[in-house]
Scaffold this motif. Structure first.
Motif: not given
Length: 433
Positions: A204-216
């Motif tokens: 997650s840190a290496a790719h600066r992951l974030t979500s665009a699903n409704s979990i966000n």
């Protein structure tokens, strides 16, 4: 305003942190620490949606670095009409909330555009990797909203053979900073991969992951706003002042957004969560116990979810705020409703919207007649032309934005539903960028 995890093992965070993280570190979903309550008399019908949304959502942004940007974010996200139409004539107590007039013809356009506008203001110099699973419409909306942005790149996972031909074209046509990934599995497999990626701190840190699903939570806030706006608009049309709502429900983000709007003071009456043959929600409603099931394929493919993530949020609202009924509509009933309503009234539903229309038809006459009801029309029927056109006996005209998709080249990656393959793909995409 601070935000806490549905699982209770994450320290409270700011809104910006909740949006940036997507999922809480303990695997839960972010919720407001306290639900803000509006005075309904301060919100009148007839206001433009962007201005209404900024005022309705302002408590969530209170004290956050994004607070001063909220008006601009809403002005950027809410740029297309959201009409309440009378599909059967003004004298019939049903209104269709047409949520498909955005660039990809689905209600997901609101959340994707709102969230990307937030990311533009949060990302910093290195782009975020927006990792999203889709059962059909989310991916197209995220791809469209992300394409060309320097703040983020999109990686969209979709299930092989479980989206419509047009949806697949719409998922794979963006190029540039958007990668479409066909997963050998169902939507729940795609969703599990996304959650597993977020649960890996190093990845997650290496790719600066974030979500665009409704979990966000950032995907849901604009839906909370337009649900509240529709409630005030519908209430102004008459009846007892609290219209009922019928919401096609898969991953349950849309249903949760409406329930949160009601808990905040929007004039929302009874809520019907209308599902396809994936019966997880119906089983919960009948037994009081939630148990995920394997998903099954239906005509309403964007709702083919056996383990709806946002159930955690609905449960966190508490019994009173989460009061709903659940109606299950199978493929045979979907076909019948599309054909019958076109034959009798000339209105065309997509398979998902037809589920809401069928749920309205099944209401007992006293309940149906005592108030105005609003059915969420979630997608343009052209996106499911191969299903709808044989039922209505004519071709469906695409919107200009949907017609333009045909001119774009497509590309996709393919992986098995295994975490090492997703990690390798993310590494490959990072090097290519």
């Amino acid at each position: 305003m601070r935000f806490v995890s549905t699982r209770g093992d994450t320290a409270p965070v700011s809104l910006s942190q909740a949006l940036r993280l997507g999922v809480a570190p303990d695997g839960g979903l972010f919720m407001p620490e306290a639900i803000p309550l509006h005075e309904p008399s301060k919100f009148a019908a007839g206001r433009p949606l962007a201005a209404f949304a900024a005022d309705w959502l302002r408590p969530f942004f209170d004290g956050d670095p994004l607070a001063g940007e909220l008006d601009a974010i809403c002005a950027e996200a809410f740029t297309f009409p959201v009409p309440l139409v009378a599909p059967f004539g003004d004298d019939v107590g049903l209104r269709a909330l047409e949520l498909f007039h955005g660039p990809t013809g689905a209600f997901k356009d609101f959340g994707a555009r709102f969230l990307m506008a937030c990311f533009d203001r949060l990302a910093g110099e290195e782009p975020l990797t927006v990792l999203a699973a889709t059962s059909g419409d989310t991916g197209g909306a995220v791809g469209c909203a992300a394409v060309g942005r320097r703040s983020s790149r999109g990686v969209i996972l979709y299930p092989r053979g479980r989206v419509s031909p047009f949806q697949e074209r719409q998922l794979t046509c963006w190029g540039a900073n958007v990668t479409a990934v066909e997963v050998d599995g169902d939507f729940d497999d795609c969703q599990a991969l996304v959650k597993a990626a977020f649960a890996d701190p190093q990845l997650s840190a290496a790719h600066r992951l974030t979500s665009a699903n409704s979990i966000n939570l950032g995907r849901l806030l604009p839906q909370v706003a337009y649900c509240a706006h529709a409630a005030f608009e519908a209430a102004a049309l008459g009846g007892d002042g609290r219209p009922g709502f019928l919401i096609p429900s898969g991953n349950l983000g849309h249903g949760f957004a409406l329930l949160l709007a009601r808990a905040m003071g929007a004039p929302v009456g009874p809520v019907v969560l209308a599902t396809n043959a994936n019966r997880t929600l119906l089983d919960w409603h009948q037994s009081g116990r939630y148990a995920a099931r394997p998903s099954i394929a239906t005509l309403a493919n964007a709702m083919d979810v056996g383990a709806p993530s946002n159930f955690e949020r609905v449960a966190a609202l508490g019994d009173g705020a989460a009061e709903v009924t659940v109606e299950l509509v199978d493929d045979e009933a979907i076909r019948h409703r599309i054909a019958a309503d076109y034959r009798e009234n000339g209105y065309v539903w997509c398979p998902h919207s037809a589920i809401a229309a069928e749920a309205w038809r099944r209401l007992a006459a006293p309940a149906r007649d005592e108030r105005l009801w609003v059915a969420a029309a979630t997608a343009h029927p052209f996106k499911f032309a191969e299903i709808v056109e044989p039922l209505i006996g004519r071709e469906i005209e695409p919107s200009p934005a949907l017609a333009a998709i045909d001119d774009r080249p497509t590309a996709k990656q393919q992986i098995a539903a295994r975490m090492p393959e997703l990690a390798a793909l993310l590494d490959q995409q990072r090097v290519a960028a």
